[in-house]
Design an enzyme around this catalytic site. Structure first.
Site, mmCIF file in Angstrom:
data_model
loop_
_atom_site.group_PDB
_atom_site.id
_atom_site.type_symbol
_atom_site.label_atom_id
_atom_site.label_comp_id
_atom_site.label_asym_id
_atom_site.label_seq_id
_atom_site.Cartn_x
_atom_site.Cartn_y
_atom_site.Cartn_z
ATOM 1 N N LYS A 97 1.144 4.267 -2.883
ATOM 2 C CA LYS A 97 0.919 5.702 -2.667
ATOM 3 C C LYS A 97 2.163 6.520 -3.037
ATOM 4 O O LYS A 97 2.060 7.669 -3.468
ATOM 5 C CB LYS A 97 0.480 5.957 -1.222
ATOM 6 C CG LYS A 97 -0.888 5.342 -0.881
ATOM 7 C CD LYS A 97 -2.034 5.939 -1.701
ATOM 8 C CE LYS A 97 -3.399 5.450 -1.249
ATOM 9 N NZ LYS A 97 -4.512 6.022 -2.010
ATOM 10 N N TYR A 116 0.848 -1.206 0.000
ATOM 11 C CA TYR A 116 0.000 0.000 0.000
ATOM 12 C C TYR A 116 0.884 1.257 0.000
ATOM 13 O O TYR A 116 0.658 2.194 -0.778
ATOM 14 C CB TYR A 116 -0.905 -0.034 1.226
ATOM 15 C CG TYR A 116 -1.727 1.205 1.465
ATOM 16 C CD1 TYR A 116 -2.922 1.424 0.773
ATOM 17 C CD2 TYR A 116 -1.331 2.173 2.398
ATOM 18 C CE1 TYR A 116 -3.688 2.561 1.007
ATOM 19 C CE2 TYR A 116 -2.088 3.302 2.635
ATOM 20 C CZ TYR A 116 -3.263 3.495 1.940
ATOM 21 O OH TYR A 116 -4.025 4.622 2.162
HETATM 22 N N1 LIG Z 1 -8.537 5.888 6.297
HETATM 23 C C1 LIG Z 1 -7.271 6.233 6.406
HETATM 24 O O1 LIG Z 1 -6.684 6.170 7.501
HETATM 25 C C2 LIG Z 1 -6.517 6.744 5.201
HETATM 26 C C3 LIG Z 1 -5.256 7.312 5.399
HETATM 27 C C4 LIG Z 1 -4.545 7.796 4.295
HETATM 28 C C5 LIG Z 1 -5.100 7.703 3.027
HETATM 29 N N2 LIG Z 1 -6.331 7.138 2.871
HETATM 30 C C6 LIG Z 1 -6.861 7.060 1.514
HETATM 31 O O2 LIG Z 1 -8.128 7.673 1.476
HETATM 32 C C7 LIG Z 1 -8.901 7.115 0.415
HETATM 33 C C8 LIG Z 1 -10.280 6.756 0.944
HETATM 34 O O3 LIG Z 1 -10.124 5.791 1.932
HETATM 35 P P1 LIG Z 1 -11.174 5.514 3.101
HETATM 36 O O4 LIG Z 1 -10.386 5.508 4.344
HETATM 37 O O5 LIG Z 1 -12.363 6.381 2.982
HETATM 38 O O6 LIG Z 1 -11.521 3.994 2.764
HETATM 39 P P2 LIG Z 1 -12.901 3.243 2.547
HETATM 40 O O7 LIG Z 1 -13.860 3.620 3.591
HETATM 41 O O8 LIG Z 1 -12.506 1.808 2.410
HETATM 42 O O9 LIG Z 1 -13.393 3.802 1.141
HETATM 43 C C9 LIG Z 1 -12.734 3.441 -0.028
HETATM 44 C C10 LIG Z 1 -13.638 3.719 -1.197
HETATM 45 O O10 LIG Z 1 -12.948 3.290 -2.386
HETATM 46 C C11 LIG Z 1 -13.836 2.452 -3.127
HETATM 47 N N3 LIG Z 1 -13.111 1.499 -3.938
HETATM 48 C C12 LIG Z 1 -12.309 0.484 -3.557
HETATM 49 N N4 LIG Z 1 -11.892 -0.201 -4.620
HETATM 50 C C13 LIG Z 1 -12.445 0.383 -5.710
HETATM 51 C C14 LIG Z 1 -12.407 0.133 -7.086
HETATM 52 N N5 LIG Z 1 -11.755 -0.900 -7.590
HETATM 53 N N6 LIG Z 1 -13.094 0.948 -7.924
HETATM 54 C C15 LIG Z 1 -13.790 1.992 -7.436
HETATM 55 N N7 LIG Z 1 -13.889 2.274 -6.131
HETATM 56 C C16 LIG Z 1 -13.228 1.480 -5.280
HETATM 57 C C17 LIG Z 1 -14.670 1.759 -2.071
HETATM 58 O O11 LIG Z 1 -15.841 1.196 -2.657
HETATM 59 P P3 LIG Z 1 -16.614 -0.048 -1.960
HETATM 60 O O12 LIG Z 1 -17.289 0.503 -0.742
HETATM 61 O O13 LIG Z 1 -17.534 -0.515 -3.010
HETATM 62 O O14 LIG Z 1 -15.556 -1.048 -1.608
HETATM 63 C C18 LIG Z 1 -14.956 2.923 -1.156
HETATM 64 O O15 LIG Z 1 -15.978 3.711 -1.681
HETATM 65 C C19 LIG Z 1 -8.102 5.944 -0.108
HETATM 66 O O16 LIG Z 1 -7.421 6.313 -1.283
HETATM 67 C C20 LIG Z 1 -7.111 5.659 1.014
HETATM 68 O O17 LIG Z 1 -5.939 5.050 0.543
HETATM 69 C C21 LIG Z 1 -7.049 6.667 3.918
#
Ligand SMILES: NC(=O)c1ccc[n+]([C@@H]2O[C@H](COP(=O)([O-])OP(=O)(O)OC[C@H]3O[C@@H](n4cnc5c(N)ncnc54)[C@H](OP(=O)(O)O)[C@@H]3O)[C@@H](O)[C@H]2O)c1
Length: 302
Positions: free
Chosen positions: A204, A200
């Site tokens: 990134k 991961y």
């Molecule tokens: N949470 C953290 O601590 C954190 C920290 C740093 C960066 N981020 C980044 O923030 C972003 C959002 O993460 P989040 O924490 O909100 O995670 P999340 O709750 O798991 O949401 C991820 C979203 O991405 C969608 N997704 C996954 N695979 C996909 C695909 N193949 N095509 C289209 N959509 C897809 C998911 O859809 P489904 O619901 O259908 O699976 C969901 O809507 C990500 O890029 C993550 O790497 C998160």
């Protein structure tokens, strides 16, 4: 300051600013917005007067359920929301999405937020899934929407914004695949010996490189009045950690998350910041952390 101290400082002492910029008349897209950070970002954009927000989601029924929840909580008109299918694990889906974007009258900003984090090896479109979803498809999507953003910026006179959600975990990517004598993508495709605990972070980091190169190739100016940036929301309590793990690991993770992580609403403020209409031009090509251009910079030579 080492990454660890930067991370602790950010998580414990910084609360990203509540967004107040005005998005009146603007049309925006947020990918992966049926849940988590993307879902909360959509609610902010509507509160800030966006004319239309498109939820780009891989399962349309989940997007529609999200719209119902948003309408119920914000009382906004459902006509201000649309749900479009987009699956980043399939290049055809990204291209079809891009073709639909080309038919839009206007597009002011896009947050490429959808992403995955897993320790399981899976392949899609011949590459390991983090590489396909978090890097290649994210990059392809950026290229698909950039012409429409440019066209809109010329038409409206407003600067467009294209933001990619990265992660500060890029700072601790070991990225041993870069030591290969062959192609880095071939090394990343090798299942045997793959360090999935680093994958991961590597994805990134590669996204950061892409954003920098894209920004360099599309400098801000009359032909491309678009800020292209990369942002981290910091560690947030979301659905991102979806892997099945044993009870002990889950307990340790839950304790860590409850002590340090932001809510998705607070984290989503960083996403909205990264596409705000009054974003400083210096954000072009930059990595944003805590709603500021990060001081801790990874050097890139190419
Ligand atoms: N949470 C953290 O601590 C954190 C920290 C740093 C960066 N981020 C980044 O923030 C972003 C959002 O993460 P989040 O924490 O909100 O995670 P999340 O709750 O798991 O949401 C991820 C979203 O991405 C969608 N997704 C996954 N695979 C996909 C695909 N193949 N095509 C289209 N959509 C897809 C998911 O859809 P489904 O619901 O259908 O699976 C969901 O809507 C990500 O890029 C993550 O790497 C998160």
């Amino acid at each position: 300051m080492s990454y660890f101290l930067t991370f602790l400082h950010s998580q414990l002492f910084v609360t990203p600013t509540y967004p107040t910029s005005d998005f009146s008349n603007q049309v925006l897209i947020v990918t992966g917005s049926n849940t988590g950070l993307g879902f909360e970002a959509v609610k902010h954009l509507l509160r800030l007067n966006a004319a239309k927000v498109i939820l780009a989601v891989r399962t349309v029924s989940k997007g529609e359920a999200a719209v119902q929840k948003i309408v119920a909580t914000t009382k906004c008109s459902p006509s201000r929301l649309d749900v479009w299918p987009l699956d980043l694990s399939k290049y055809d889906s990204v291209k079809q999405f891009g073709a639909r974007v080309h038919t839009m009258d206007r597009l002011d900003g896009l947050i490429q937020n959808a992403g995955i984090l897993t320790s399981n090896w899976e392949t899609c479109e011949t590459h390991e899934s983090h590489i396909t979803v978090n890097v290649i498809s994210a990059a392809l999507l950026g290229l698909e929407v950039l012409p429409k953003l440019r066209e809109s910026a010329k038409k409206t006179g407003l600067r467009g914004r294209l933001s990619f959600v990265g992660s500060d975990l890029q700072y601790i990517a070991k990225f041993k695949e870069k030591e290969t004598n062959g192609r880095i993508f071939d090394a990343l495709d090798a299942k045997e010996g793959a360090d999935m605990s680093d994958r991961y972070n590597v994805s990134k980091l590669l996204l950061l490189y892409y954003v920098r190169i894209l920004a360099e190739m599309a400098p801000l100016g009359p032909e491309s009045n678009i800020i292209i940036d990369n942002t981290t929301p910091g560690a947030c309590k979301s659905d991102i950690f979806r892997d099945e793990v044993g009870w002990f690991k889950r307990m340790v993770m839950n304790v860590g998350i409850s002590m340090l992580a932001r809510t998705t609403e607070v984290g989503s403020r960083t996403l909205v910041h990264a596409i705000k209409p009054d974003l400083e031009p210096q954000a072009h090509g930059a990595f944003l952390m805590d709603c500021k251009i990060a001081k801790y910079v990874i050097k890139l030579s190419h």
